[in-house]
Write a protein that holds these residues in place. Structure first.
Motif, mmCIF file in Angstrom:
data_model
loop_
_atom_site.group_PDB
_atom_site.id
_atom_site.type_symbol
_atom_site.label_atom_id
_atom_site.label_comp_id
_atom_site.label_asym_id
_atom_site.label_seq_id
_atom_site.Cartn_x
_atom_site.Cartn_y
_atom_site.Cartn_z
ATOM 1 N N PHE A 163 -55.096 -10.862 -79.494
ATOM 2 C CA PHE A 163 -54.090 -10.420 -80.470
ATOM 3 C C PHE A 163 -54.266 -11.161 -81.787
ATOM 4 C CE2 PHE A 163 -49.892 -10.727 -82.472
ATOM 5 C CZ PHE A 163 -49.597 -9.374 -82.612
ATOM 6 N N GLY A 164 -54.536 -12.485 -81.706
ATOM 7 C CA GLY A 164 -54.719 -13.249 -82.936
ATOM 8 C C GLY A 164 -55.978 -12.850 -83.686
ATOM 9 N N GLY A 175 -47.145 -19.438 -74.231
ATOM 10 C CA GLY A 175 -47.432 -18.510 -75.319
ATOM 11 C C GLY A 175 -46.911 -19.011 -76.650
ATOM 12 N N PHE A 176 -45.715 -19.591 -76.645
ATOM 13 C CA PHE A 176 -45.143 -20.136 -77.868
ATOM 14 C C PHE A 176 -46.001 -21.299 -78.372
ATOM 15 C CE2 PHE A 176 -40.893 -21.725 -79.847
ATOM 16 C CZ PHE A 176 -41.357 -21.352 -81.098
ATOM 17 N N GLY A 177 -46.467 -22.134 -77.431
ATOM 18 C CA GLY A 177 -47.323 -23.256 -77.822
ATOM 19 C C GLY A 177 -48.624 -22.792 -78.452
ATOM 20 N N LEU A 178 -49.248 -21.729 -77.883
ATOM 21 C CA LEU A 178 -50.475 -21.186 -78.461
ATOM 22 C C LEU A 178 -50.229 -20.671 -79.877
ATOM 23 C CD1 LEU A 178 -52.040 -19.223 -75.449
ATOM 24 C CD2 LEU A 178 -52.651 -21.494 -76.304
ATOM 25 N N SER A 179 -49.055 -20.081 -80.092
ATOM 26 C CA SER A 179 -48.734 -19.589 -81.429
ATOM 27 C C SER A 179 -48.670 -20.738 -82.433
ATOM 28 C CB SER A 179 -47.408 -18.833 -81.387
ATOM 29 O OG SER A 179 -47.004 -18.452 -82.683
ATOM 30 N N LEU A 180 -48.021 -21.844 -82.034
ATOM 31 C CA LEU A 180 -47.923 -22.981 -82.950
ATOM 32 C C LEU A 180 -49.284 -23.624 -83.199
ATOM 33 C CD1 LEU A 180 -44.642 -24.678 -81.657
ATOM 34 C CD2 LEU A 180 -44.927 -23.192 -83.631
ATOM 35 N N GLY A 206 -53.943 -9.577 -86.403
ATOM 36 C CA GLY A 206 -53.325 -10.525 -87.323
ATOM 37 C C GLY A 206 -52.257 -9.900 -88.192
ATOM 38 N N LEU A 207 -51.564 -10.754 -88.928
ATOM 39 C CA LEU A 207 -50.445 -10.293 -89.752
ATOM 40 C C LEU A 207 -50.903 -9.327 -90.847
ATOM 41 C CD1 LEU A 207 -48.450 -13.623 -90.174
ATOM 42 C CD2 LEU A 207 -48.197 -11.848 -88.425
ATOM 43 N N ALA A 208 -52.156 -9.438 -91.286
ATOM 44 C CA ALA A 208 -52.645 -8.565 -92.349
ATOM 45 C C ALA A 208 -53.091 -7.207 -91.818
ATOM 46 C CB ALA A 208 -53.803 -9.242 -93.079
ATOM 47 N N GLU A 209 -53.166 -7.059 -90.502
ATOM 48 C CA GLU A 209 -53.629 -5.809 -89.923
ATOM 49 C C GLU A 209 -52.513 -4.766 -89.912
ATOM 50 O OE1 GLU A 209 -56.669 -5.419 -89.296
ATOM 51 O OE2 GLU A 209 -57.363 -7.518 -89.358
ATOM 52 N N SER A 210 -52.923 -3.510 -89.760
ATOM 53 C CA SER A 210 -51.956 -2.425 -89.710
ATOM 54 C C SER A 210 -51.141 -2.490 -88.416
ATOM 55 C CB SER A 210 -52.671 -1.075 -89.774
ATOM 56 O OG SER A 210 -53.481 -0.887 -88.621
ATOM 57 N N PHE A 270 -52.521 -17.349 -82.399
ATOM 58 C CA PHE A 270 -52.035 -16.073 -82.923
ATOM 59 C C PHE A 270 -50.731 -16.328 -83.652
ATOM 60 C CE2 PHE A 270 -49.660 -16.587 -79.101
ATOM 61 C CZ PHE A 270 -48.476 -15.881 -79.256
ATOM 62 N N GLU A 271 -50.311 -15.367 -84.442
ATOM 63 C CA GLU A 271 -49.058 -15.452 -85.185
ATOM 64 C C GLU A 271 -48.091 -14.418 -84.623
ATOM 65 O OE1 GLU A 271 -48.052 -17.497 -87.508
ATOM 66 O OE2 GLU A 271 -49.911 -18.633 -87.724
ATOM 67 N N ILE A 272 -46.835 -14.820 -84.452
ATOM 68 C CA ILE A 272 -45.812 -13.892 -83.970
ATOM 69 C C ILE A 272 -45.243 -13.152 -85.172
ATOM 70 C CG2 ILE A 272 -43.625 -13.652 -82.758
ATOM 71 C CD1 ILE A 272 -44.228 -16.260 -81.321
ATOM 72 N N PRO A 273 -45.368 -11.823 -85.222
ATOM 73 C CA PRO A 273 -44.814 -11.087 -86.366
ATOM 74 C C PRO A 273 -43.304 -11.212 -86.415
ATOM 75 C CG PRO A 273 -46.359 -9.731 -85.100
ATOM 76 C CD PRO A 273 -46.065 -10.938 -84.278
ATOM 77 N N ALA A 274 -42.762 -11.284 -87.608
ATOM 78 C CA ALA A 274 -41.308 -11.310 -87.778
ATOM 79 C C ALA A 274 -40.776 -9.888 -87.760
ATOM 80 C CB ALA A 274 -40.942 -11.989 -89.100
ATOM 81 N N PHE A 275 -39.753 -9.658 -86.938
ATOM 82 C CA PHE A 275 -39.176 -8.326 -86.842
ATOM 83 C C PHE A 275 -38.587 -7.911 -88.199
ATOM 84 C CE2 PHE A 275 -39.143 -9.922 -82.528
ATOM 85 C CZ PHE A 275 -39.615 -8.839 -81.807
ATOM 86 N N GLY A 276 -38.971 -6.759 -88.657
ATOM 87 C CA GLY A 276 -38.419 -6.228 -89.894
ATOM 88 C C GLY A 276 -39.250 -6.543 -91.116
#
Length: 775
Positions: free
Chosen positions: A604-605, A456-461, A609-613, A465-471
């Motif tokens: 998920f990607g 999963g981490f490899g797919l993100s890189l 995405g990061l721009a989604e709600s 998909f992008e992993i959202p940053a907490f906070g």
């Protein structure tokens, strides 16, 4: 609890006033020839009343006439143990009776163990929370054998009226309970100054056969034991046996080359029908530490097998190293039998140097340096590279943010090492399991979970998909930093990938930690974690070092995707490990599951995405998880496959070294059969990347192959991919807690084997072979 050895325990006990014990709770053995029986039994309790929901101590006190003695649970050559059968009110239960450290008796050369004068056998009494207040009766049937010049059996029934009600003060007999409780052996789980290892000479005990059992005793600090007389087992070791289907014929002590002492029991198995399932063997160990003596009991199961079953004979040094010449026996004590022929010494020495007895400070230094080197091992390097990449990506972050990231990463590493230490402590202390460095990789669910995370981490890189940053509140914030929580879990991730590796210097420190008390284990693991986190921590706290880092630019996207490819490659490695454990068919099911994880990540990607709600992100994540869960439920089967015979050569056939080393499967029997030939043992595992790198770049080189062929070396492969107690024991005997380990055993078995470091070179191997071949 420290137990002092004394030969006059009973004479020091607080006196018991018979008038304080009801007549119904006092029992005399039957008279013989008109004479009073030499034992009086009394039922006692340490509380004035029993409170519901709490425990109390209940005991059988045996008062013996002068010169008479009753027996310990393992009487020795003569005698019978005292037996207690409780009859208690409904809901109340009594545990197994504690027995104090016994005395040793020698009657005309017949040695036994028991109690002179008086003794109190104590059990923990549990009172149920719903016990009704009011009067109740505790009862017990007690039987014993008491001896002087002759032996007389005895038995009685005793009953003690008690009150169930509110908490009450201790009874008049509480001091007697306290005194005798101080004479109990210390529970083995609480002994921190000793390392005691039980072992058997056979994998199973067959009817009508002989076998050996041993307890290997050593100090946790590596110092030699004090006051040990190899000519007699007492007081260092006293056998503990159970059942009447086998017997211990003799016991001997032998000094091992590393300073430990092995107490070896020679035993005979009879022919029980049916075969026992609960038998145990072991001993009471009493060792002098300073001005006191620590006493503890250690036992192990005795596995019975059918008479025609195949069993494996152990060639462990404990059973094969020659015993030191025994001291002349003391008067009345039988001579100690001599040890067997010399085979493989108990421990090898590091190549090129004598084996040092490193203390705590030296091992802490080894732990830190070993943790530091872990960063450049194949397991961890991709993660460290990604963290340095993160610093380059955010070159304009403030100094405070850099320090926070460094501390978060270090916190993730340390938290993971502490969790691992807690798991080791729990498995060893609670479940009695013997675990070592990298043990979790021997369990398919762990390997499968880690492979899924890495994938999963490899797919993100790779941009799936992008992993959202907490906070983070905006897409820009998500894109600019992963946040302290993300960095923390990067530290966790690094530790997960680090634990199958054993870097230089790390093996000795880990072995020291696994044989040390729990606080030392945590301290060593903390130091390894600090070493692992040090490079990222130094860069985070030293801004001047940032000038050595490359400048941000378009190359970073390419580098990020390259790192994603390395993590997919790591997934392939983990899949190979898993397939070796669960078999090809089940491994295909895991591939289907990974495909569903990829589909879920893509969903998920695409729609989260990061721009989604936040709600849209949550919905997309839920759909992805649901798909992966359903596929996993249908296709995942992570049970071990039936073990298949390794496709390796046999040492009885002609070995060919032309293209590859002719590996032979390791076993103690094979080592024994190869007596007279030099042996090279590769202790390895499919999940150990260091092992695989060493095998391909060092052991399988033309230089090493030709040298082994010239010297007629037989290469043995000890595969630790699955749990293997024999390999575990060999690792520990040579001061290692994990793989890789490389051992050169000379053809002349009287010579000490040579232990190579974890990271080897062709010249190291060839020089070790030459040293082992010197006449």
């Amino acid at each position: 609890m420290i137990v002092l050895i004394t030969t006059a325990l009973a004479s020091q006990a607080p006196p018991l006033d018979p008038a304080t014990v009801p007549a119904s709770a006092t029992g005399h053995g039957p008279q013989s020839n008109g004479k009073e029986h030499p034992v009086v039994a009394r039922l006692l309790v340490d509380r004035q009343s029993l409170k519901p929901g709490e425990t109390a101590r209940v005991g059988i006190h045996l008062q013996q006439q002068e010169g008479w003695h009753t027996y310990w649970k393992t009487p020795g050559e003569i005698g019978l143990p005292t037996e207690i059968t409780w009859s208690l009110p409904a809901g109340m239960t009594a545990g197994e009776a504690h027995q104090p450290v016994p005395e040793r008796f020698d009657q005309d050369g017949q040695v036994s163990y028991g109690y002179d004068g008086s003794v109190l056998h104590v059990a923990e009494l549990t009172v149920p929370a719903d016990a009704k207040p009011g009067p109740a009766t505790l009862a017990a049937d007690v039987s014993w054998l008491v001896c002087k010049t002759s032996c007389i059996p005895g038995s009685t029934h005793v009953e003690l009226p008690v009150q169930v009600g509110a908490a009450a003060a201790p009874s008049v007999h509480a001091p007697l309970f306290d005194w005798w409780s101080q004479r109990w052996p210390t529970p083995a789980s609480e002994v921190k100054d000793l390392v005691i290892t039980p072992m058997l000479s056979v994998s199973g005990v067959r009817p009508d056969s002989t076998f050996r059992a041993a307890l290997v005793v050593g100090r946790a600090d590596g110092k030699p034991l004090e006051g040990v007389d190899l000519g007699k087992a007492w007081p260092l070791f006293t056998p503990i046996t159970s059942g009447f289907d086998w017997s211990v014929d003799s016991t001997s002590l032998r000094q091992l080359p590393d300073g430990r002492v092995a107490a070896v029991m020679e035993a005979t198995a009879y022919a029980p029908d049916p075969l026992p399932t609960t038998d145990r063997i072991g001993g009471l160990v009493q060792v002098k530490l300073g001005d006191a003596v620590v006493a503890t009991e250690v036992t192990m199961p005795l596995p019975w097998v059918a008479k025609d079953a195949a069993v494996t004979e152990s060639t462990d040094p404990v059973f094969t190293v020659a015993a030191a010449p025994p001291a002349p026996p003391t008067e009345g004590e039988p001579p100690v039998p001599e040890g067997g022929p010399l085979a493989i010494p108990a421990a090898a020495v590091p190549f090129g140097a004598p084996a040092p007895q490193a203390g705590l400070l030296a091992n802490l230094l080894l732990a830190f340096v070993g943790g530091l080197i872990l960063n450049i091992m194949p397991c961890v390097l991709p993660v460290l590279t990604l963290k340095i990449y993160g610093l380059v990506e955010e070159a304009e972050m403030t100094a405070a943010t850099r320090r926070t990231a460094g501390l978060a990463y270090t916190g993730g590493v340390l938290a993971s090492f502490w969790a691992l230490a807690m798991a080791i402590f729990g498995l060893r202390s609670v479940l009695g399991m013997e675990v070592d460095w990298g043990f979790q990789f021997q369990y398919p669910p762990y390997v499968a979970a880690l492979a899924t995370i890495v994938f999963g981490f490899g797919l993100s890189l790779l941009g799936v998909f992008e992993i959202p940053a907490f906070g983070a509140e905006t897409a820009g914030e998500h894109a600019s930093r992963e946040g302290p929580v993300g960095v923390f879990f990067s530290g966790v991730f690094a530790t997960l990938l680090a634990t199958p590796c054993s870097a230089p210097f790390l093996g000795s420190a880990i072995a020291y930690a696994f044989g040390a008390p729990t606080p030392t284990l945590f301290l060593i693991f903390t130091t390894i974690g600090l070493g692992l986190a040090a490079p990222f921590l130094v860069v985070a706290f030293a801004p001047s070092l940032s000038r050595f880092l490359p400048q941000p630019g378009p190359w970073m996207d390419t580098f990020k995707q390259l790192m994603g490819i390395t993590l997919v490659a790591t997934t392939i490695w983990l899949f190979d490990v898993l397939m070796a454990q669960i078999g090809g068919e089940r491994a295909v099911g895991f591939l289907v599951f990974l495909l569903s994880v990829g589909v879920g990540a893509w969903i998920f990607g695409k729609w989260g995405g990061l721009a989604e709600s936040r709600s849209r992100q949550a919905t997309a994540a839920l759909v992805g998880v649901l798909i992966a869960s359903l596929v996993g439920w249908r296709f995942l089967d992570l049970r071990f496959a039936e073990a298949e015979a390794a496709q390796l050569a046999s040492h009885t056939e002609e070995l060919t070294y032309d293209e590859h080393l002719p590996w032979v499967a390791f076993s103690e029997q094979t080592v024994s059969e190869l007596d007279g030939r030099m042996v090279f043992v590769d202790f390895t595992a499919d999940w150990c990347l260091t092992c695989k790198v060493n095998e391909r770049t060092v052991l399988e080189t033309e230089t090493v192959r030709s040298e082994m062929k010239r010297r007629a070396v037989v290469p043995l492969k000890a595969d630790w991919t699955r749990r293997d107690e024999v390999i575990t024991r060999w690792l520990r005997n040579n001061g290692r807690a994990g793989v890789p380990m490389y051992l050169v055993i000379p053809a002349d078995r009287s010579r000490t084997p040579i232990l190579l470091p974890e990271v080897i070179t062709p010249s190291m191997v060839t020089e070790a072979l030459a040293a082992a071949d010197e006449s």
